[in-house]
Design an enzyme around this catalytic site. Structure first.
Site, PDB file in Angstrom:
ATOM      1  N   ASP A   1       0.879  -1.162   0.000  1.00 49.05           N
ATOM      2  CA  ASP A   1       0.000   0.000   0.000  1.00 49.05           C
ATOM      3  C   ASP A   1       0.918   1.214   0.000  1.00 49.05           C
ATOM      4  O   ASP A   1       1.543   1.524   1.008  1.00 49.05           O
ATOM      5  CB  ASP A   1      -0.900  -0.012   1.237  1.00 49.05           C
ATOM      6  CG  ASP A   1      -1.879   1.145   1.251  1.00 49.05           C
ATOM      7  OD1 ASP A   1      -2.357   1.543   0.168  1.00 49.05           O
ATOM      8  OD2 ASP A   1      -2.153   1.658   2.352  1.00 49.05           O
TER       9      ASP A   1
ATOM     10  N   GLU B   1      -1.087  -0.999  -5.161  1.00 51.25           N
ATOM     11  CA  GLU B   1      -2.328  -0.286  -5.455  1.00 51.25           C
ATOM     12  C   GLU B   1      -2.075   0.898  -6.379  1.00 51.25           C
ATOM     13  O   GLU B   1      -1.111   1.633  -6.208  1.00 51.25           O
ATOM     14  CB  GLU B   1      -2.967   0.217  -4.161  1.00 51.25           C
ATOM     15  CG  GLU B   1      -4.336   0.831  -4.374  1.00 51.25           C
ATOM     16  CD  GLU B   1      -5.026   1.185  -3.083  1.00 51.25           C
ATOM     17  OE1 GLU B   1      -6.198   0.833  -2.935  1.00 51.25           O
ATOM     18  OE2 GLU B   1      -4.386   1.821  -2.217  1.00 51.25           O
TER      19      GLU B   1
ATOM     20  N   ASP C   1      -2.725   0.492   6.870  1.00 53.78           N
ATOM     21  CA  ASP C   1      -1.945   0.353   5.635  1.00 53.78           C
ATOM     22  C   ASP C   1      -1.498  -1.095   5.432  1.00 53.78           C
ATOM     23  O   ASP C   1      -1.445  -1.585   4.305  1.00 53.78           O
ATOM     24  CB  ASP C   1      -0.716   1.276   5.668  1.00 53.78           C
ATOM     25  CG  ASP C   1      -1.086   2.700   5.990  1.00 53.78           C
ATOM     26  OD1 ASP C   1      -1.356   3.462   5.054  1.00 53.78           O
ATOM     27  OD2 ASP C   1      -1.122   3.035   7.189  1.00 53.78           O
TER      28      ASP C   1
END
Length: 169
Positions: free
Chosen positions: A7, A67, A140
């Protein structure tokens, strides 16, 4: 297959490693890389690169799932996060690990079955799928585990999947 979910960010970078085998996912490890707020952005980015290279060397993933960025309201923060994401992509390439990118909707769909699921639902499903007692912290890290699960499910399915980042020369 060992899948490292990332992330991206520049202050906190979540990571989560899972083992995926024949449709089953198993917990590896998770955590976060952090950079001090007082450092200049260039120093923070350099630290991210060093820490990511060390993490990849320790965990030895077969693939990395990252991501794609989603800009909400704060463009300035989004640009800094984009810098951090760029360093992460570059480090993965430097380490020779195949890299796959997923949108937030793809992650939500793969983990919960609904592309507009709320963050809490995604985190809860990641906990359940990995048979954990609690939702991983920080958030996260939970997001990174969801990315890894998304890749495990997407990579072995017949649904359209993210393609590996390829060099175009």
């Amino acid at each position: 297959m060992r899948i490292l979910g990332i992330d991206p960010g520049y202050a906190t970078i979540g990571f989560g490693l899972i083992e995926a085998d024949r449709g089953q996912v198993h917990m590896g490890t998770y955590g976060a890389i952090t950079t001090p707020a007082g450092l200049p952005l260039s120093r923070r980015l350099y630290q991210i690169s060093c820490d990511m290279e060390s993490l990849i060397g320790q965990l030895k993933p077969d693939a990395i799932a990252v991501e794609e960025l989603f800009f909400n309201t704060n463009l300035t923060t989004g640009i800094a996060v984009a810098h951090g994401r760029g360093v992460i992509l570059c480090t993965a390439e430097h380490c020779g690990i195949p890299l796959y990118e997923y949108t937030p909707s793809q992650v939500k769909l793969a983990v919960t079955g609904y592309g507009k699921a709320e963050k809490r639902q995604v985190m809860d499903m990641a906990k359940r799928l990995l048979k954990l007692k609690a939702i991983p912290r920080p958030d996260d890290a939970a997001d990174a585990l969801a990315l890894a699960i998304c890749h495990a499910r997407s990579f072995t399915s017949r649904f359209p999947q993210a393609s590996a980042v390829k060099e175009t020369v």
